[in-house]
Design a protein around this motif. Structure first.
Motif, PDB file in Angstrom:
ATOM      1  N   ARG A  90       0.861  -1.189   0.000  1.00 55.93           N
ATOM      2  CA  ARG A  90       0.000   0.000   0.000  1.00 55.93           C
ATOM      3  C   ARG A  90       0.895   1.235   0.000  1.00 55.93           C
ATOM      4  O   ARG A  90       1.650   1.466   0.937  1.00 55.93           O
ATOM      5  CB  ARG A  90      -0.877  -0.038   1.255  1.00 55.93           C
ATOM      6  CG  ARG A  90      -1.833   1.092   1.395  1.00 55.93           C
ATOM      7  CD  ARG A  90      -2.750   0.817   2.609  1.00 55.93           C
ATOM      8  NE  ARG A  90      -3.706   1.864   2.793  1.00 55.93           N
ATOM      9  CZ  ARG A  90      -3.677   2.747   3.771  1.00 55.93           C
ATOM     10  NH1 ARG A  90      -2.711   2.707   4.685  1.00 55.93           N
ATOM     11  NH2 ARG A  90      -4.595   3.676   3.862  1.00 55.93           N
ATOM     12  N   VAL A  92       1.476   5.244   0.115  1.00 55.19           N
ATOM     13  CA  VAL A  92       0.817   6.409   0.714  1.00 55.19           C
ATOM     14  C   VAL A  92       1.709   7.628   0.527  1.00 55.19           C
ATOM     15  O   VAL A  92       2.899   7.590   0.832  1.00 55.19           O
ATOM     16  CB  VAL A  92       0.556   6.167   2.221  1.00 55.19           C
ATOM     17  CG1 VAL A  92       0.022   7.413   2.888  1.00 55.19           C
ATOM     18  CG2 VAL A  92      -0.423   5.005   2.408  1.00 55.19           C
ATOM     19  N   THR A 103      -6.138   8.030   2.298  1.00 52.60           N
ATOM     20  CA  THR A 103      -5.496   6.877   2.942  1.00 52.60           C
ATOM     21  C   THR A 103      -5.807   6.817   4.437  1.00 52.60           C
ATOM     22  O   THR A 103      -5.487   5.819   5.085  1.00 52.60           O
ATOM     23  CB  THR A 103      -3.973   6.909   2.728  1.00 52.60           C
ATOM     24  OG1 THR A 103      -3.442   8.071   3.361  1.00 52.60           O
ATOM     25  CG2 THR A 103      -3.639   6.914   1.248  1.00 52.60           C
ATOM     26  N   ASP A 118      -5.241  -0.643   8.760  1.00 51.46           N
ATOM     27  CA  ASP A 118      -4.361  -0.859   7.615  1.00 51.46           C
ATOM     28  C   ASP A 118      -3.951  -2.328   7.588  1.00 51.46           C
ATOM     29  O   ASP A 118      -3.746  -2.944   8.633  1.00 51.46           O
ATOM     30  CB  ASP A 118      -3.111   0.017   7.726  1.00 51.46           C
ATOM     31  CG  ASP A 118      -3.425   1.496   7.640  1.00 51.46           C
ATOM     32  OD1 ASP A 118      -4.366   1.865   6.925  1.00 51.46           O
ATOM     33  OD2 ASP A 118      -2.717   2.287   8.303  1.00 51.46           O
ATOM     34  N   PRO A 122       2.458   1.103   5.370  1.00 45.53           N
ATOM     35  CA  PRO A 122       2.495   1.689   4.021  1.00 45.53           C
ATOM     36  C   PRO A 122       3.919   1.924   3.530  1.00 45.53           C
ATOM     37  O   PRO A 122       4.837   2.098   4.320  1.00 45.53           O
ATOM     38  CB  PRO A 122       1.758   3.011   4.200  1.00 45.53           C
ATOM     39  CG  PRO A 122       1.942   3.362   5.630  1.00 45.53           C
ATOM     40  CD  PRO A 122       2.013   2.054   6.382  1.00 45.53           C
ATOM     41  N   HIS A 150      -3.246  13.590  -2.626  1.00 43.94           N
ATOM     42  CA  HIS A 150      -4.004  12.501  -3.247  1.00 43.94           C
ATOM     43  C   HIS A 150      -3.850  12.497  -4.770  1.00 43.94           C
ATOM     44  O   HIS A 150      -4.122  11.495  -5.417  1.00 43.94           O
ATOM     45  CB  HIS A 150      -5.478  12.597  -2.857  1.00 43.94           C
ATOM     46  CG  HIS A 150      -6.298  11.441  -3.308  1.00 43.94           C
ATOM     47  ND1 HIS A 150      -6.121  10.168  -2.806  1.00 43.94           N
ATOM     48  CD2 HIS A 150      -7.281  11.330  -4.232  1.00 43.94           C
ATOM     49  CE1 HIS A 150      -6.971   9.339  -3.388  1.00 43.94           C
ATOM     50  NE2 HIS A 150      -7.681  10.016  -4.266  1.00 43.94           N
TER      51      HIS A 150
END
Length: 181
Positions: A90, A92, A103, A118, A122, A150
C-alpha cells in the motif's frame, strides 16, 4: 470456513457484482500469474479482489495499491496476511497532517469506523514537492496539502524517484518519461 470479517459495505457492494466476472475471465488465462493494482477507490476494490481470488483458488502474486482507503477490520487484515503474506503493498503519499487524506479513511477516530485498520505498513512516497503549485487554480480557494497529496502526479513522481534511486532499476527507469514533465 473462514473467520467473519467486516469490510466497507459500499466497497463490497461495488466489488461483489463483478467478482464472478473476474473469476470467469481468469479461467481463460490459466497458468498466468495474477498481479493486481489499483488507485484510490480502485485500490480498495483491488484489495478486496486480491483476497477474493486467493481464497477462490486463483493464486495472487502481489497486490499494489496507491492512495487507497482502509478496507476492513482487524480480522480482515489477519485473514489477508495469512493468505497473502508479504504480497500486499500500500503506497501512501505524505506524512502527518500532509498525508493523503483518502489513505486515512474511514477515520479511525470515529467510533463507528474505528474498526477499519491498515493491512500492512504503508510504503511512503512523500512527494509533496514544488509540483503542487501547478495544481493550484487561481480561481479556486487553496486546497489543503492532504488533498493535494491525493493527486496521482505526486504518487507517479515519488515512485519514479524511488526507482531512480535503485541502481538495479535506475537504468530502465531513466528511459521512461518523468510524470509531469
Amino acid at each position: 470456513g473462514y473467520p467473519e470479517v467486516r469490510v466497507g459495505t459500499g466497497l463490497w457492494t461495488g466489488f461483489e457484482p463483478v467478482a464472478v466476472d473476474i473469476v470467469n475471465s481468469l479461467r481463460s488465462f490459466s497458468g498466468y500469474k495474477v498481479w493486481l493494482t489499483g488507485n484510490s477507490l480502485g485500490g480498495a476494490l483491488t484489495t478486496l479482489c486480491g483476497l477474493y481470488l486467493q481464497l477462490n483458488g486463483y493464486p495472487v502474486e502481489g497486490v499494489y495499491t496507491f492512495a487507497a482507503p482502509r478496507v476492513g477490520d482487524e480480522q480482515f487484515r489477519n485473514l489477508y496476511n495469512a493468505h497473502l503474506p508479504g504480497r500486499y503493498h500500500r503506497w501512501v503519499n505524505g506524512t502527518g497532517a500532509d498525508q493523503d487524506f483518502v489513505t486515512k479513511l474511514p477515520p479511525s477516530t470515529d467510533p463507528i469506523y474505528q474498526l477499519y485498520v491498515d493491512i500492512s505498513e504503508p510504503h511512503p512516497v512523500n512527494e509533496n514537492g514544488p509540483w503542487l503549485a501547478k495544481a493550484e487554480d487561481p480561481f479556486l480557494p487553496p486546497l489543503p496539502r492532504a488533498v493535494l497529496a491525493h493527486f496521482t502526479e505526486g504518487y507517479s513522481r515519488g515512485i519514479f524517484k524511488q526507482l531512480l534511486s535503485n541502481p538495479r532499476l535506475a537504468e530502465t527507469a531513466r528511459s521512461l518519461p518523468l510524470p509531469g514533465r
